[in-house]
Structure formats: structure tokens, C-alpha cells
Design a protein around this motif. Structure first.
Motif, PDB file in Angstrom:
ATOM      1  N   ASN A  21     -94.957  65.469 -13.407  1.00 42.70           N
ATOM      2  CA  ASN A  21     -96.092  65.251 -14.313  1.00 42.70           C
ATOM      3  C   ASN A  21     -95.905  64.019 -15.187  1.00 42.70           C
ATOM      4  N   ILE A  22     -94.687  63.720 -15.586  1.00 38.06           N
ATOM      5  CA  ILE A  22     -94.448  62.452 -16.293  1.00 38.06           C
ATOM      6  C   ILE A  22     -94.783  61.291 -15.369  1.00 38.06           C
ATOM      7  N   ALA A  23     -94.329  61.387 -14.114  1.00 40.12           N
ATOM      8  CA  ALA A  23     -94.585  60.324 -13.139  1.00 40.12           C
ATOM      9  C   ALA A  23     -96.084  60.171 -12.879  1.00 40.12           C
ATOM     10  N   LEU A  24     -96.814  61.293 -12.789  1.00 33.44           N
ATOM     11  CA  LEU A  24     -98.263  61.225 -12.572  1.00 33.44           C
ATOM     12  C   LEU A  24     -98.953  60.460 -13.695  1.00 33.44           C
ATOM     13  N   THR A  25     -98.548  60.720 -14.935  1.00 31.21           N
ATOM     14  CA  THR A  25     -99.178  60.001 -16.057  1.00 31.21           C
ATOM     15  C   THR A  25     -98.855  58.518 -16.004  1.00 31.21           C
ATOM     16  N   LYS A  26     -97.658  58.187 -15.538  1.00 32.08           N
ATOM     17  CA  LYS A  26     -97.296  56.766 -15.409  1.00 32.08           C
ATOM     18  C   LYS A  26     -98.114  56.089 -14.320  1.00 32.08           C
ATOM     19  N   LEU A  27     -98.549  56.868 -13.325  1.00 34.53           N
ATOM     20  CA  LEU A  27     -99.367  56.328 -12.233  1.00 34.53           C
ATOM     21  C   LEU A  27    -100.860  56.362 -12.551  1.00 34.53           C
ATOM     22  N   GLY A  28    -101.208  56.853 -13.731  1.00 34.57           N
ATOM     23  CA  GLY A  28    -102.601  56.875 -14.136  1.00 34.57           C
ATOM     24  C   GLY A  28    -103.358  58.120 -13.739  1.00 34.57           C
ATOM     25  N   GLU A  76     -93.962  53.091  -4.707  1.00 36.88           N
ATOM     26  CA  GLU A  76     -94.715  53.480  -5.892  1.00 36.88           C
ATOM     27  C   GLU A  76     -94.257  54.842  -6.406  1.00 36.88           C
ATOM     28  N   LYS A  77     -94.125  55.805  -5.514  1.00 32.64           N
ATOM     29  CA  LYS A  77     -93.692  57.138  -5.932  1.00 32.64           C
ATOM     30  C   LYS A  77     -92.246  57.108  -6.445  1.00 32.64           C
ATOM     31  N   ALA A  78     -91.373  56.435  -5.724  1.00 30.27           N
ATOM     32  CA  ALA A  78     -89.965  56.383  -6.136  1.00 30.27           C
ATOM     33  C   ALA A  78     -89.809  55.744  -7.508  1.00 30.27           C
ATOM     34  N   ASP A  79     -90.523  54.644  -7.734  1.00 31.59           N
ATOM     35  CA  ASP A  79     -90.439  53.967  -9.030  1.00 31.59           C
ATOM     36  C   ASP A  79     -90.934  54.873 -10.156  1.00 31.59           C
ATOM     37  N   ALA A  80     -92.021  55.603  -9.895  1.00 35.38           N
ATOM     38  CA  ALA A  80     -92.563  56.494 -10.921  1.00 35.38           C
ATOM     39  C   ALA A  80     -91.601  57.636 -11.223  1.00 35.38           C
ATOM     40  N   ILE A  81     -90.995  58.191 -10.183  1.00 34.73           N
ATOM     41  CA  ILE A  81     -90.031  59.279 -10.384  1.00 34.73           C
ATOM     42  C   ILE A  81     -88.817  58.783 -11.159  1.00 34.73           C
ATOM     43  N   VAL A  82     -88.291  57.647 -10.777  1.00 37.86           N
ATOM     44  CA  VAL A  82     -87.110  57.097 -11.463  1.00 37.86           C
ATOM     45  C   VAL A  82     -87.438  56.772 -12.911  1.00 37.86           C
ATOM     46  N   SER A  83     -88.613  56.232 -13.168  1.00 39.32           N
ATOM     47  CA  SER A  83     -89.017  55.941 -14.545  1.00 39.32           C
ATOM     48  C   SER A  83     -89.110  57.214 -15.369  1.00 39.32           C
ATOM     49  N   GLU A 133    -103.823  62.590 -13.906  1.00 41.59           N
ATOM     50  CA  GLU A 133    -103.737  63.705 -14.837  1.00 41.59           C
ATOM     51  C   GLU A 133    -102.578  64.620 -14.455  1.00 41.59           C
ATOM     52  N   LYS A 134    -102.054  65.318 -15.440  1.00 41.16           N
ATOM     53  CA  LYS A 134    -101.023  66.327 -15.158  1.00 41.16           C
ATOM     54  C   LYS A 134    -101.611  67.364 -14.205  1.00 41.16           C
ATOM     55  N   GLY A 135    -100.804  67.764 -13.250  1.00 38.08           N
ATOM     56  CA  GLY A 135    -101.239  68.780 -12.296  1.00 38.08           C
ATOM     57  C   GLY A 135    -101.934  68.223 -11.068  1.00 38.08           C
ATOM     58  N   GLU A 136    -102.188  66.937 -11.015  1.00 38.69           N
ATOM     59  CA  GLU A 136    -102.837  66.347  -9.837  1.00 38.69           C
ATOM     60  C   GLU A 136    -101.774  66.030  -8.767  1.00 38.69           C
ATOM     61  N   TYR A 137    -101.235  67.122  -8.225  1.00 37.97           N
ATOM     62  CA  TYR A 137    -100.072  67.002  -7.356  1.00 37.97           C
ATOM     63  C   TYR A 137    -100.388  66.412  -5.984  1.00 37.97           C
ATOM     64  N   GLN A 138    -101.674  66.220  -5.681  1.00 35.12           N
ATOM     65  CA  GLN A 138    -101.996  65.560  -4.423  1.00 35.12           C
ATOM     66  C   GLN A 138    -101.528  64.100  -4.416  1.00 35.12           C
ATOM     67  N   TYR A 139    -101.269  63.567  -5.595  1.00 34.45           N
ATOM     68  CA  TYR A 139    -100.804  62.181  -5.694  1.00 34.45           C
ATOM     69  C   TYR A 139     -99.265  62.094  -5.758  1.00 34.45           C
ATOM     70  N   LEU A 140     -98.630  63.104  -6.319  1.00 39.57           N
ATOM     71  CA  LEU A 140     -97.158  63.145  -6.393  1.00 39.57           C
ATOM     72  C   LEU A 140     -96.775  64.592  -6.671  1.00 39.57           C
ATOM     73  N   LYS A 153     -82.088  63.598  -9.741  1.00 36.67           N
ATOM     74  CA  LYS A 153     -83.418  63.331  -9.184  1.00 36.67           C
ATOM     75  C   LYS A 153     -83.642  61.827  -8.988  1.00 36.67           C
ATOM     76  N   ALA A 154     -83.124  61.022  -9.900  1.00 41.42           N
ATOM     77  CA  ALA A 154     -83.276  59.572  -9.768  1.00 41.42           C
ATOM     78  C   ALA A 154     -82.492  59.050  -8.567  1.00 41.42           C
ATOM     79  N   ALA A 155     -81.256  59.521  -8.408  1.00 38.95           N
ATOM     80  CA  ALA A 155     -80.442  59.089  -7.275  1.00 38.95           C
ATOM     81  C   ALA A 155     -81.090  59.498  -5.954  1.00 38.95           C
ATOM     82  N   VAL A 156     -81.639  60.703  -5.922  1.00 40.98           N
ATOM     83  CA  VAL A 156     -82.303  61.189  -4.706  1.00 40.98           C
ATOM     84  C   VAL A 156     -83.544  60.342  -4.408  1.00 40.98           C
ATOM     85  N   ALA A 157     -84.333  60.043  -5.440  1.00 37.67           N
ATOM     86  CA  ALA A 157     -85.555  59.258  -5.234  1.00 37.67           C
ATOM     87  C   ALA A 157     -85.237  57.879  -4.657  1.00 37.67           C
TER      88      ALA A 157
END
Length: 467
Positions: free
Chosen positions: A113-120, A69-76, A122-129, A53-57
Motif C-alpha cells: 500500500n505504501i508502494a501503491l501510493t508512490k505509484l499514484g 516500476e514495481k521493484a522501485d516502488a517496493i524498494v522505496s 489508492e490503497k487497496g488497488e492491488y490490481q496494480y501491485l 523484502k527490498a533484497a527480494v524485490a
């Protein structure tokens, strides 16, 4: 329990509010409760999925398919998983329908969901990622999952091979320790010709060393991956040049020499590399079981068996027979080997069951290979530390068996002839006399000649003795 509501094509479902997994993971957990073994049982697979997933991101970021922003959050988020965090969130049973889709979505949802929390958020707020639109972008389960499996098996092999190599080294140590002890070799459980106990243990070590090399060869086959092929190998929903880029990035991240498959359509449906790897594990299991059988035979007794070696006593052996100690460690290795052999059959059947452009039975293949590696790793450690290191030799028993054996007559055939040797052997068997005594009595050879011909130097290697 606090919950959050998530939606998929089947409708709404409540998910635990603090869970990093989402609705598709929860559905799969409810549908599949077969082995009781969740994905988290195999951290190598989670680590491999995160690397994919990190390589793909990063590749999607380069190709302007993901924002920085999304790629960095996913990789993190993926890095957290590689480091061992949040593995308890992988709750789906390893055996599942759907060719691994549930495992892939478990990873997608947890990472999202880990990435969403890193972006500030809530879990499940998939409109952001989103798990599919962002984490799974440019992928299908059908290329991400088997690619992760190829990595996971190599990671598991990296953990297993040192335990096998250490067992081999322990056997080599015993070979040196026992190099001076002459005993009878046996074929078909009958006396054959002399050898040293050291030669017997050295043969154990050599046969295991061969399969360390074979495992390395099998891992090399797993370095050709179908990442970038997406659904059936045609690369639908990926931009031009994506496959080459993403595999290069994954090779760097995983530190494995990965290459794109020459034909992604073939690679998406073919399970040949997994079958080959499974066959190597079966071959090794057979060798380990045969060696364990030998250890049990050589230590049988202690008074009425072969009794040429002593295995370390690990626990009382009977609830009714006082003083009985059983060879429990080799027995456990035998049973491990039987399970690995059975797993190879399961892999074989699952590989054969593939249809057209995909094999839906991949979860069974991956589960059995990872489980076999895990079992073999622990069993080799057990055999080394709780058995081989503590083995001692009964030199007097070895010498007595050698002295009383009829098999030593083979060393004298070139000097007294096959007919005389057969007659002497038969007489010794029926009278209880030793071969040596009968030959001296019949004056076929002198005692001095016999001592020379029956010396270790003459019997244990091509003879240089001339009489």
C-alpha cells in the motif's frame, strides 16, 4: 470511520480507509490479542522485514520477475520502513498462530500500500501491485520470516552490547578506585581469606566481558539464513540461482555477513541458532543476577549487615519505617534476570515443539529473544547509571572486618602448621580475642613476622615472603 472493502479467501471485510495494512492483517489483529504487544514494539523486526523484502524485490527485478516500476516502488516503500516511517501500521500481536504468516502479511500489505501510493494509486488497488503476487514473490513466510528474525536479533544485539560494555567499564573503574581497600573474601557466606574490594569488582567486570564475546559468537550463527528455501526448503516457486543472489543482496543491504544455509530443508525447520543465542542470554542473566545479589549483600545494613559498600540512595524504601532505603536497582536487575531465564525456557519448549519441516512456534521464540534483549539493554543502563557509578566504599568497616576475622589464619598455616592454626582459630572464635593477639601470646610468631605475613603483599597474591 471511512473504510475500504478488501477480499481474501474467507470473503470481504472492511478495513480503515487510511490504513496501510490490509484484510489479512486486520483478521490477525482480531484473532490474536494475547500479549498486547504489537510488532511495532520491536522496530528492529520491522527494519529486518523491510530489508528482506527490498533484497527480494531487487533480485526478482534482475530475474525479470518484477517490472522496474514495481521493484522501485517496493524498494522505496521498504526504505521508508527502514527509516522508521509507518511502524504504527504493524498492529498484529507478536504471539500468533501460523508460524509468522500474520507478521509476514502485515509487512506485505503495508509495503504494497505504501508502494501503491508512490505509484499514484489508492490503497487497496492491488490490481496494480499485489501484496502476495509482487511483494511476496519468490518467498514464503517460512523463509522470509526466520531470515528477518535472524537479522532483527542481530540488530537488537547491536543496541544491547554497548550498554553491557559500558556497565563493564563502570565496574572496571570501581575496581581501580577500590584497589587499595583490603577486606575479607567469603565463601558459603563464611569468612574465607583476604582480598581487595577492587579485586571483587574486577571479577564482576571480567565475567561480563566474557559474555560480550559469546554474544558475538551467537550472532555469527544467525548469519546463516534459509532465504530462498520458500515453503520447506526445496525452493519451490523460485528460479535457479535465486537463493544465492537474494542472500548476497540482503548481506549488502543489512551490512551483515549473511550466507545461504548449506541445507535449506534443515535450516527451515531447525531452531538451533535461536536456542544457542537464548542460552547465552540466560547465562548472562544469571551472572547479572548473582552480581546484583552480591551488591545487595555487601551493602546490607547499614548498621547490622556487612556494610562494606554503600549503594546510592534512589528512593525512600518503606511506607512505615522512616529512613529505610532499599537496594531497588539491584532488585530490579534480579527481576529482569528472572524474566530472561524464564524466556529461555519458553524458547527451549517452542524449539522442541517443531514438527516435520517447520516450527510453527517461531513467533514465541522471536518475541522472547527480542524482549530479553530489550529488557537487558535497559536494565544494564539502569544498573550502571543508577547504582554502580555511585557506589562508595566503607573502608573502616572493611578494615574492622579484616582485623576481627578468623579467616586470616589461613595465611599463617605454612608457618605455624594446620593443627596450631585450627586451635588458634577455635580459641579466637570462643574468646573473642584476635588471631594476631593469640599467636603473639603463644610466641608462635613475632609481631614483626606477623605484620609481614599479614601484609597485603603477602596475602593477596602468591607469596614472595620468606621468614
Amino acid at each position: 470511520m471511512k473504510t475500504r472493502s478488501e477480499y481474501d479467501l474467507l470473503g470481504n471485510m472492511d478495513v480503515p480507509a487510511d490504513a496501510f495494512y490490509g484484510i489479512q492483517t486486520q483478521r490477525a489483529a482480531q484473532n490474536f490479542s494475547i500479549t498486547g504487544v504489537p510488532i511495532s514494539h520491536f522496530p528492529e523486526l520491522i527494519k529486518a522485514l523491510a530489508m528482506v523484502k527490498a533484497a527480494v524485490a531487487r533480485t526478482n527485478q534482475e530475474l525479470k520477475l518484477l517490472t522496474d516500476e514495481k521493484a522501485d516502488a517496493i524498494v522505496s516503500a521498504c526504505l521508508d520502513l527502514v527509516e522508521g516511517q509507518h511502524h504504527e501500521q504493524f498492529i498484529v500481536d507478536v504471539i500468533q498462530g501460523g508460524a509468522g504468516t500474520s507478521t509476514n502479511m502485515n509487512a506485505n500489505e503495508v509495503i504494497a500500500n505504501i508502494a501503491l501510493t508512490k505509484l499514484g494509486h489508492e490503497k487497496g488497488e492491488y490490481q496494480y501491485l499485489h501484496p502476495n503476487d509482487d511483494v511476496n514473490r519468490s518467498q514464503s513466510t517460512n523463509d522470509a520470516y526466520p531470515t528477518a528474525a535472524c537479522l532483527a536479533i542481530q540488530f537488537a544485539a547491536d543496541l544491547f552490547v554497548p550498554s553491557l560494555a559500558s556497565l563493564k567499564k563502570a565496574l572496571e573503574g570501581k575496581a581501580r578506585e577500590f584497589s587499595h581497600i583490603v577486606k575479607m573474601g567469603r565463601t558459603q557466606l563464611q569468612d574465607a581469606v583476604p582480598m581487595t574490594l577492587g579485586q571483587e569488582f574486577d571479577a564482576f567486570a571480567v565475567t561480563l566481558g566474557e559474555d560480550i564475546e559469546r554474544i558475538s559468537e551467537a550472532c555469527a550463527l544467525l548469519c546463516e539464513v534459509n532465504l530462498g528455501g520458500t515453503a520447506i526448503g526445496t525452493g519451490i516457486n523460485t528460479p535457479e540461482g535465486y537463493a544465492k543472489r537474494v542472500v548476497e543482496k540482503l548481506a549488502i543491504i543489512s551490512m551483515k555477513p549473511l550466507t545461504p544455509a548449506t541445507n535449506l530443508v534443515e535450516a527451515t525447520s531447525d531452531m538451533g541458532a535461536f536456542v544457542f543465542f537464548s542460552g547465552i542470554l540466560k547465562r548472562l542473566a544469571i551472572k547479572l543476577s548473582k552480581m546484583s545479589n552480591d551488591l545487595r549483600l555487601l551493602s546490607s545494613g547499614p548498621r547490622t549487615g556487612l556494610g562494606e559498600i554503600n549503594l546510592p540512595a534512589m528512593q525512600p524504601g518503606s511506607s512505615i519505617m522512616p529512613g529505610k532505603v532499599n537496594p531497588v536497582i539491584p532488585e530490579a536487575m534480579n527481576q529482569t534476570a528472572y524474566q530472561v531465564i524464564a524466556s529461555d525456557l519458553a524458547v527451549t519448549l517452542a524449539a522442541e515443539a517443531g514438527q516435520l519441516q517447520l516450527n510453527a512456534m517461531e513467533p514465541m521464540i522471536i518475541y522472547n529473544l527480542l524482549n530479553s534483549l530489550k529488557m537487558l539493554k535497559e536494565a544494564c543502563r539502569m544498573l550502571e547509571h543508577r547504582c554502580v557509578q555511585g557506589i562508595t566504599a566503607n573502608e573502616a568497616v572493611c578494615a574492622a572486618h579484616l582485623e576481627n576475622s578468623i579467616g586470616i589464619i589461613t595465611a599463617l598455616v605454612p608457618y605455624i602448621g594446620y593443627s596450631n592454626a585450627s586451635r588458634i582459630a577455635n580459641t579466637a572464635l570462643h574468646t573473642g580475642n584476635t588471631v594476631k593477639a593469640l599467636i603473639i601470646e603463644e610466641q608462635l610468631l613475632s609481631e614483626e613476622q606477623l605484620n609481614l605475613l599479614l601484609s597485603p603483599e603477602s596475602m593477596l597474591s602468591p607469596s614472595k615472603v620468606v621468614i
